[in-house]
Design a protein around this motif. Structure first.
Motif, PDB file in Angstrom:
ATOM      1  N   ARG A  43       0.847  -1.200   0.000  1.00  0.00           N
ATOM      2  CA  ARG A  43       0.000   0.000   0.000  1.00  0.00           C
ATOM      3  C   ARG A  43       0.879   1.246   0.000  1.00  0.00           C
ATOM      4  NH1 ARG A  43      -5.289  -0.870   1.018  1.00  0.00           N
ATOM      5  NH2 ARG A  43      -5.562   1.313   1.588  1.00  0.00           N
ATOM      6  N   ARG A  44       0.576   2.195  -0.889  1.00  0.00           N
ATOM      7  CA  ARG A  44       1.360   3.412  -1.025  1.00  0.00           C
ATOM      8  C   ARG A  44       0.435   4.616  -1.112  1.00  0.00           C
ATOM      9  NH1 ARG A  44       3.688  -0.459  -4.222  1.00  0.00           N
ATOM     10  NH2 ARG A  44       5.929  -0.832  -3.974  1.00  0.00           N
ATOM     11  N   LYS A  45       1.079   5.796  -1.183  1.00  0.00           N
ATOM     12  CA  LYS A  45       0.305   6.999  -1.430  1.00  0.00           C
ATOM     13  C   LYS A  45      -0.245   6.946  -2.848  1.00  0.00           C
ATOM     14  CE  LYS A  45       3.007   9.795   1.769  1.00  0.00           C
ATOM     15  NZ  LYS A  45       3.891  10.982   1.934  1.00  0.00           N
ATOM     16  N   PRO A  46      -1.374   7.596  -3.105  1.00  0.00           N
ATOM     17  CA  PRO A  46      -1.981   7.543  -4.451  1.00  0.00           C
ATOM     18  C   PRO A  46      -1.021   8.020  -5.530  1.00  0.00           C
ATOM     19  CG  PRO A  46      -3.515   8.461  -2.852  1.00  0.00           C
ATOM     20  CD  PRO A  46      -2.199   8.332  -2.149  1.00  0.00           C
ATOM     21  N   ILE A  47      -1.079   7.387  -6.689  1.00  0.00           N
ATOM     22  CA  ILE A  47      -0.255   7.768  -7.828  1.00  0.00           C
ATOM     23  C   ILE A  47      -1.066   8.659  -8.759  1.00  0.00           C
ATOM     24  CG2 ILE A  47       1.149   5.674  -7.696  1.00  0.00           C
ATOM     25  CD1 ILE A  47      -0.537   4.545 -10.010  1.00  0.00           C
ATOM     26  N   ARG A  79      -4.126   0.552 -12.961  1.00  0.00           N
ATOM     27  CA  ARG A  79      -4.956   1.762 -12.875  1.00  0.00           C
ATOM     28  C   ARG A  79      -6.290   1.462 -12.213  1.00  0.00           C
ATOM     29  NH1 ARG A  79      -8.885   4.271 -16.227  1.00  0.00           N
ATOM     30  NH2 ARG A  79      -8.886   6.558 -15.976  1.00  0.00           N
ATOM     31  N   TRP A  85      -6.122   1.278  -8.468  1.00  0.00           N
ATOM     32  CA  TRP A  85      -6.136   2.570  -7.780  1.00  0.00           C
ATOM     33  C   TRP A  85      -7.506   3.236  -7.860  1.00  0.00           C
ATOM     34  CZ3 TRP A  85      -2.996   4.154  -4.248  1.00  0.00           C
ATOM     35  CH2 TRP A  85      -1.692   3.624  -4.206  1.00  0.00           C
ATOM     36  N   ARG A 124      -9.490   2.233  -5.098  1.00  0.00           N
ATOM     37  CA  ARG A 124      -9.061   2.852  -3.843  1.00  0.00           C
ATOM     38  C   ARG A 124      -9.499   4.313  -3.745  1.00  0.00           C
ATOM     39  NH1 ARG A 124      -2.825   0.963  -2.610  1.00  0.00           N
ATOM     40  NH2 ARG A 124      -3.185  -1.282  -2.560  1.00  0.00           N
ATOM     41  N   SER A 128      -8.778   6.896  -6.175  1.00  0.00           N
ATOM     42  CA  SER A 128      -8.078   7.871  -7.012  1.00  0.00           C
ATOM     43  C   SER A 128      -8.298   7.498  -8.483  1.00  0.00           C
ATOM     44  CB  SER A 128      -6.576   7.888  -6.683  1.00  0.00           C
ATOM     45  OG  SER A 128      -6.005   6.615  -6.923  1.00  0.00           O
ATOM     46  N   ARG A 129      -7.907   8.372  -9.382  1.00  0.00           N
ATOM     47  CA  ARG A 129      -8.128   8.113 -10.806  1.00  0.00           C
ATOM     48  C   ARG A 129      -6.887   8.521 -11.610  1.00  0.00           C
ATOM     49  NH1 ARG A 129     -12.641   6.505 -13.148  1.00  0.00           N
ATOM     50  NH2 ARG A 129     -12.819   6.674 -15.425  1.00  0.00           N
ATOM     51  N   PRO A 130      -5.820   7.695 -11.557  1.00  0.00           N
ATOM     52  CA  PRO A 130      -4.607   8.036 -12.307  1.00  0.00           C
ATOM     53  C   PRO A 130      -4.827   7.943 -13.809  1.00  0.00           C
ATOM     54  CG  PRO A 130      -4.451   5.817 -11.398  1.00  0.00           C
ATOM     55  CD  PRO A 130      -5.693   6.425 -10.826  1.00  0.00           C
ATOM     56  N   SER A 174       5.441  13.901  -8.385  1.00  0.00           N
ATOM     57  CA  SER A 174       4.216  13.130  -8.164  1.00  0.00           C
ATOM     58  C   SER A 174       4.485  11.655  -8.424  1.00  0.00           C
ATOM     59  CB  SER A 174       3.106  13.615  -9.099  1.00  0.00           C
ATOM     60  OG  SER A 174       2.829  14.979  -8.865  1.00  0.00           O
TER      61      SER A 174
END
Length: 357
Positions: free
Chosen positions: A175-179, A210, A213, A216, A218-220, A281
């Motif tokens: 688990r990481r910070k959003p990309i 993608r 994420w 989770r 977010s929408r990279p 980022s």
């Protein structure tokens, strides 16, 4: 034996700390393999000591001590035999997969890497056995001297293989910070127009990452990165975008990077597309499994936060592709590796000089 286990514990701690700080480093594989070697040495030594005590017993006679020494020698012989057998099996496997790659992908030096490596290992082992059986001591000593640089290259190869595989398994599950983006790296096209199965697998892996994420929250964006080669009718980015549209993505989900020709350019030009999101980022890179770790190494050199994930690679092609990646890593640290090999070749050079004196 306490000293061996202290060294093993220290190496284990160093491996874990380095992986926690930043797993995108080749030296972590060296730490990890060194830990395994030290632990294996400790276990073998403990077994030899315990075996010697069990056979000899307290207040043992000379015959019992001889029997204990013989038992220890047989254990060491067994360890060496297992090592030689393993090298032979690996060599045969490389030859078989190398032949398959040449047949399916065509004749070229890069396609023959597994074949050449496997043949070289078998030839070296055969020469060692021949020199022993025929009592050719100078040849045997020469081959022994050559095991030092060969061992250096082989140790690095195993260390790189070990950690690169663990990295690919590890990178997509932490688990990481959003990309802000998933960058899909290009490769060649079929007839210069459509994606190959390898490239299609990369796009699918990027889409999958993608979607993970998106679930989770977010929408990279998906960046497809690849320029147009001299024999290609469209850019790799355009071909990948067409394939991604066929997988259900829409125009707002995708950005095209059409200028790059190398992995480093893939990342540099894709980073330019993301400047509005911030220069640091975090992103994810989607590429083939054999290439993921080296792509992550490039990210680290650029001081760019993120990680790389890999798409499946055909089993027959994987050894050849991995060897090519390892050679590229050696070339990127050329000065260090040339100096190391030159130093390790000194016993061989000294032997040659002595033979002419």
């Amino acid at each position: 034996m306490i000293d061996v286990w202290i060294v093993a514990a220290a190496l284990s701690a160093l491996t874990a700390y380095s992986a926690w700080r930043d797993p995108r480093k080749v030296r972590i594989g060296v730490y990890l393999l060194s830990t395994i070697v030290v632990i294996a040495f400790g276990i073998v030594t403990e077994v030899l000591v315990a075996l010697g005590k069990a056979v000899a017993g307290p207040g043992s006679s000379t015959d019992q001590q001889i029997a204990a020494t013989n038992a220890q020698a047989w254990v060491l012989f067994g360890v060496i035999a297992v090592g030689l057998l393993s090298m032979t099996v690996i060599a045969v496997f490389l030859i078989l997969t190398g032949v398959l790659v040449v047949r399916r992908e065509g004749r070229s030096l890069s396609h023959a890497l597994a074949l050449i490596t496997g043949g070289g290992i078998l030839a070296f082992l055969g020469a060692m056995v021949w020199s022993i059986l025929t009592n050719r001591e100078p040849i045997f000593l020469t081959l022994v001297a050559l095991t030092l640089p060969a061992g250096y290259i082989g140790f690095g190869l195993i260390a790189y293989l070990l950690w690169s595989r663990l990295y690919v398994a590890y990178a997509g599950r932490v688990r990481r910070k959003p990309i802000v983006a998933v960058i899909v790296l290009g490769s060649g096209l079929i007839r210069g127009l459509t994606v190959t199965p390898l490239l299609a697998a990369r796009v699918e892996r990027g889409i999958k990452e993608r979607q993970r994420w998106i679930r989770r929250g977010s929408r990279p964006v998906l960046i497809v990165s690849g320029g147009q080669g001299p024999r290609e009718r469209v850019s790799e980015a355009a071909a990948m975008a067409d394939y991604a549209f066929g997988q259900g993505l829409v125009g707002s989900d995708i950005r095209l990077e059409r200028r790059s020709r190398t992995t480093m350019e893939n990342l540099e030009f894709s980073r330019e597309l993301l400047r509005a999101s911030g220069p640091d980022s975090p992103v994810a890179i989607a590429t083939s499994s054999f290439h993921a770790f080296r792509a992550a190494i490039f990210m680290r050199k650029m001081k760019w936060r993120g990680y790389a994930v890999g798409s499946p690679t055909a089993g027959y092609y994987w050894p050849t592709a991995f060897l090519r990646e390892y050679i590229a890593v050696l070339r990127e640290h050329l000065t260090l590796n040339v100096i190391a090999v030159a130093i390790l070749l000194l016993p061989f050079a000294a032997g040659l000089v002595a033979s002419y004196l």
